[in-house]
Enzyme design. Structure first.
Site, PDB file in Angstrom:
ATOM      1  N   HIS A 151      12.391   7.723  14.467  1.00 22.09           N
ATOM      2  CA  HIS A 151      12.310   8.272  15.852  1.00 22.09           C
ATOM      3  C   HIS A 151      11.254   9.246  15.966  1.00 22.09           C
ATOM      4  O   HIS A 151      11.029   9.581  17.028  1.00 22.09           O
ATOM      5  CB  HIS A 151      13.734   8.747  16.501  1.00 22.09           C
ATOM      6  CG  HIS A 151      14.242   9.801  15.962  1.00 22.09           C
ATOM      7  ND1 HIS A 151      14.917  10.081  14.801  1.00 22.09           N
ATOM      8  CD2 HIS A 151      14.063  11.212  16.354  1.00 22.09           C
ATOM      9  CE1 HIS A 151      15.334  11.231  14.491  1.00 22.09           C
ATOM     10  NE2 HIS A 151      14.836  11.847  15.522  1.00 22.09           N
TER      11      HIS A 151
HETATM   12  C1  UD1 Z   1      14.882  14.655  20.393  1.00 16.72           C
HETATM   13  C2  UD1 Z   1      14.433  15.902  19.839  1.00 16.72           C
HETATM   14  C3  UD1 Z   1      14.172  15.362  18.086  1.00 16.72           C
HETATM   15  C4  UD1 Z   1      15.549  14.895  17.605  1.00 16.72           C
HETATM   16  C5  UD1 Z   1      16.141  13.612  18.408  1.00 16.72           C
HETATM   17  C6  UD1 Z   1      17.345  13.138  17.859  1.00 16.72           C
HETATM   18  C7  UD1 Z   1      12.840  17.480  20.822  1.00 16.72           C
HETATM   19  C8  UD1 Z   1      11.630  17.863  21.138  1.00 16.72           C
HETATM   20  N1  UD1 Z   1      13.124  16.413  20.173  1.00 16.72           N
HETATM   21  O1  UD1 Z   1      13.936  13.605  20.157  1.00 16.72           O
HETATM   22  O2  UD1 Z   1      14.003  16.553  17.411  1.00 16.72           O
HETATM   23  O3  UD1 Z   1      15.431  14.737  16.289  1.00 16.72           O
HETATM   24  O4  UD1 Z   1      16.119  14.096  19.773  1.00 16.72           O
HETATM   25  O5  UD1 Z   1      17.662  11.983  18.452  1.00 16.72           O
HETATM   26  O6  UD1 Z   1      13.917  17.842  21.419  1.00 16.72           O
HETATM   27  N2  UD1 Z   1      16.135   8.406  25.992  1.00 16.72           N
HETATM   28  C9  UD1 Z   1      16.937   7.452  26.356  1.00 16.72           C
HETATM   29  N3  UD1 Z   1      18.291   7.959  26.233  1.00 16.72           N
HETATM   30  C10 UD1 Z   1      18.673   8.945  26.092  1.00 16.72           C
HETATM   31  C11 UD1 Z   1      17.965   9.821  25.607  1.00 16.72           C
HETATM   32  C12 UD1 Z   1      16.739   9.690  25.396  1.00 16.72           C
HETATM   33  O7  UD1 Z   1      16.662   6.669  26.734  1.00 16.72           O
HETATM   34  O8  UD1 Z   1      19.783   9.309  25.894  1.00 16.72           O
HETATM   35  C13 UD1 Z   1      14.654   8.012  25.644  1.00 16.72           C
HETATM   36  C14 UD1 Z   1      13.828   8.433  26.808  1.00 16.72           C
HETATM   37  O9  UD1 Z   1      13.136   7.679  27.419  1.00 16.72           O
HETATM   38  C15 UD1 Z   1      13.032   9.791  26.455  1.00 16.72           C
HETATM   39  C16 UD1 Z   1      12.866   9.440  25.078  1.00 16.72           C
HETATM   40  O10 UD1 Z   1      13.997   8.785  24.684  1.00 16.72           O
HETATM   41  O11 UD1 Z   1      11.886   9.895  27.093  1.00 16.72           O
HETATM   42  C17 UD1 Z   1      12.892  10.697  24.035  1.00 16.72           C
HETATM   43  O12 UD1 Z   1      13.737  11.594  24.143  1.00 16.72           O
HETATM   44  P1  UD1 Z   1      13.723  13.086  23.855  1.00 16.72           P
HETATM   45  O13 UD1 Z   1      14.952  13.834  24.096  1.00 16.72           O
HETATM   46  O14 UD1 Z   1      12.566  13.603  24.856  1.00 16.72           O
HETATM   47  O15 UD1 Z   1      13.154  13.137  22.321  1.00 16.72           O
HETATM   48  P2  UD1 Z   1      13.980  12.393  21.145  1.00 16.72           P
HETATM   49  O16 UD1 Z   1      12.736  11.447  20.698  1.00 16.72           O
HETATM   50  O17 UD1 Z   1      15.187  11.821  21.542  1.00 16.72           O
HETATM   51  N1  UDP Z   2      23.459   9.136  13.863  1.00 15.42           N
HETATM   52  C1  UDP Z   2      24.454   8.520  14.464  1.00 15.42           C
HETATM   53  N2  UDP Z   2      24.024   7.024  14.934  1.00 15.42           N
HETATM   54  C2  UDP Z   2      22.742   6.321  14.789  1.00 15.42           C
HETATM   55  C3  UDP Z   2      21.741   7.432  14.145  1.00 15.42           C
HETATM   56  C4  UDP Z   2      22.314   8.728  13.596  1.00 15.42           C
HETATM   57  O1  UDP Z   2      25.391   8.758  14.552  1.00 15.42           O
HETATM   58  O2  UDP Z   2      22.798   5.303  15.164  1.00 15.42           O
HETATM   59  C5  UDP Z   2      23.901  10.392  13.282  1.00 15.42           C
HETATM   60  C6  UDP Z   2      23.464  10.911  11.857  1.00 15.42           C
HETATM   61  O3  UDP Z   2      24.685  11.505  11.356  1.00 15.42           O
HETATM   62  C7  UDP Z   2      22.527  11.760  12.051  1.00 15.42           C
HETATM   63  C8  UDP Z   2      22.625  12.379  13.364  1.00 15.42           C
HETATM   64  O4  UDP Z   2      22.988  11.293  14.033  1.00 15.42           O
HETATM   65  O5  UDP Z   2      22.637  12.707  10.750  1.00 15.42           O
HETATM   66  C9  UDP Z   2      21.325  13.008  13.651  1.00 15.42           C
HETATM   67  O6  UDP Z   2      20.538  12.166  14.338  1.00 15.42           O
HETATM   68  P1  UDP Z   2      18.952  11.952  14.791  1.00 15.42           P
HETATM   69  O7  UDP Z   2      18.526  11.519  13.425  1.00 15.42           O
HETATM   70  O8  UDP Z   2      18.826  11.514  16.024  1.00 15.42           O
HETATM   71  O9  UDP Z   2      18.251  13.575  14.927  1.00 15.42           O
HETATM   72  P2  UDP Z   2      17.795  14.616  13.717  1.00 15.42           P
HETATM   73  O10 UDP Z   2      18.770  15.033  12.517  1.00 15.42           O
HETATM   74  O11 UDP Z   2      16.505  14.232  13.085  1.00 15.42           O
HETATM   75  O12 UDP Z   2      17.087  15.662  14.516  1.00 15.42           O
END
Ligand code: UD1
Ligand code: UDP
Length: 362
Positions: free
Chosen positions: A205
């Protein structure tokens, strides 16, 4: 003592869960869960409250998605109001997402004591939005609780006063140990037609991997190549799903029967797949730690990591799209050691944090 625990995005929920349960068990401490709403889909948020037996958030800011500035600004504006109305004794932020830095800025400016759990991690890569969040949060928070010694060293190098820093250990291991009996009671891999240790698990991601069409296409091609050696299961993050569709790559992956594309999973289901996987291919921060703790090979598609212990003593290896396949072959040939576990990754971090909080009261 009223303590706000800030939760926002998927990796935050498993970090606040053990701490919430520990704090609520101590008579003088009153934890309050504040959900900023950064993640909001059922399988990116609610499922974790159920898996970790957390109460519904006491306060929900409902900020949703947006650009970096929108998201950070909206959390600050909404949370500042809450802080002015409720004046907690302590705010605890976790990890490195936009809501982490936003809540810290709002609280510190109102003179409310703020602690960062998972402080001091540095990738040295300022093109990562999380690195900016880490640097700013650690520069202004009052208490810095680190997961590993390198965190202490990074903070000291940045000139942070030693008395602000405490090595508390890795809270993600508390979450894992808390959920272990339920995780081990399942065989989720069977539901997808896999056998134990006969599949690879993929999560991707990071914007650097999935926001650029050429990078994402290259990764899809490499996954297809790997799937001829080892079938893969790929729970797709919403950012990645949207980009696969936008770049018209989703159909190519779907047609490959050796790659199972599924929705993001709750913690219990996901970890059951981790426990039983042959290897992980990922760019997640948390997954690098979980695999090191479990001794499972992890191939991380990033040029650097803010969690270097996972590569020096753990099972994690940094890869590029060009080197990934070779690493997979090495694992399948059985040429990989199981690594060892970093100090204080012992499932007792929440207890140490709660002790620190109690010591702040005197
Ligand atoms: C965010 C964090 C990242 C973390 C990740 C974990 C920041 C800068 N990034 O990235 O560090 O590793 O979460 O998963 O804070 N969206 C949905 N549904 C949701 C959430 C998001 O559809 O419930 C979609 C939306 O289109 C959104 C995009 O995902 O614009 C990105 O979401 P965002 O929270 O901005 O960043 P992540 O890539 O999820
Ligand atoms: N995880 C989960 N379901 C998924 C993918 C990840 O429960 O489909 C959990 C997993 O334990 C992982 C945690 O979510 O360590 C962290 O998520 P993510 O990779 O989104 O964030 P990051 O640690 O990169 O910020």
């Amino acid at each position: 003592m009223k303590i706000h625990l800030i939760a926002a995005a998927r990796p935050n929920f498993m970090k606040i869960a053990p701490l919430y349960h520990e704090l609520v068990s101590r008579p003088n401490l009153e934890p309050v869960i504040v959900h900023t709403g950064q993640h909001y889909d059922l399988n990116m948020s609610d499922v974790f409250f159920r898996d970790f037996k957390l109460p519904a958030p006491h306060i929900h800011l409902g900020v949703g998605s947006g650009t970096h500035a929108q998201q950070t600004g909206n959390v600050m504006i909404a949370y500042e109001k809450v802080l002015m109305d409720t004046r907690p004794d302590l705010v605890v932020v976790v990890g490195d997402v936009n809501s982490t830095v936003a809540a810290t800025l709002a609280a510190v400016k109102l003179g409310i004591k703020t602690a960062h759990l998972e402080a001091g991690l540095r990738s040295g890569d300022r093109t990562m939005p999380e690195e900016i969040n880490r640097i700013v949060t650690d520069a202004i928070a009052d208490y810095l609780w680190t997961p590993s010694k390198d965190g202490n060293e990074n903070l000291e190098k940045e000139g942070v006063a030693r008395e602000k820093i405490t090595l508390v250990g890795n809270i993600m291991i508390d979450s894992l140990e808390m959920a272990r009996p339920v995780i081990e009671s399942k065989a989720v891999f069977l539901e997808y037609g896999f056998q134990k240790e006969q599949y690879g698990l993929v999560t991707l991601h990071r914007p650097s991997n999935v926001d650029d069409p050429d990078s994402l296409e290259r990764l899809c091609l490499e996954l297809a190549r790997i799937s001829r050696e080892l079938p893969l299961i790929f729970p797709i993050h919403p950012r990645t799903r949207a980009n696969l569709k936008k770049f018209k790559l989703d159909q190519v992956l779907k047609e490959n029967k050796a790659i199972r594309l599924i929705e993001p999973l709750g913690y219990i289901h996901f970890m059951n797949l981790v426990f039983n996987a042959r290897l992980l291919i990922t760019d997640s921060g948390g997954v690098q730690e979980e695999t090191t703790y479990l001794g499972i090979p992890c191939l991380t598609l990033r040029p650097n990591t803010e969690r270097p212990v996972t590569t020096t003593i753990g099972t994690n290896r940094l890869c590029t799209p060009a080197t990934l396949f070779g690493h997979v072959v090495t694992v399948l040939d059985g040429q990989r050691s199981s690594g060892s576990i970093p100090e204080l990754w012992d499932g007792r971090t929440a207890g140490r944090v709660a002790d620190r909080i109690e010591s702040l009261m005197v």
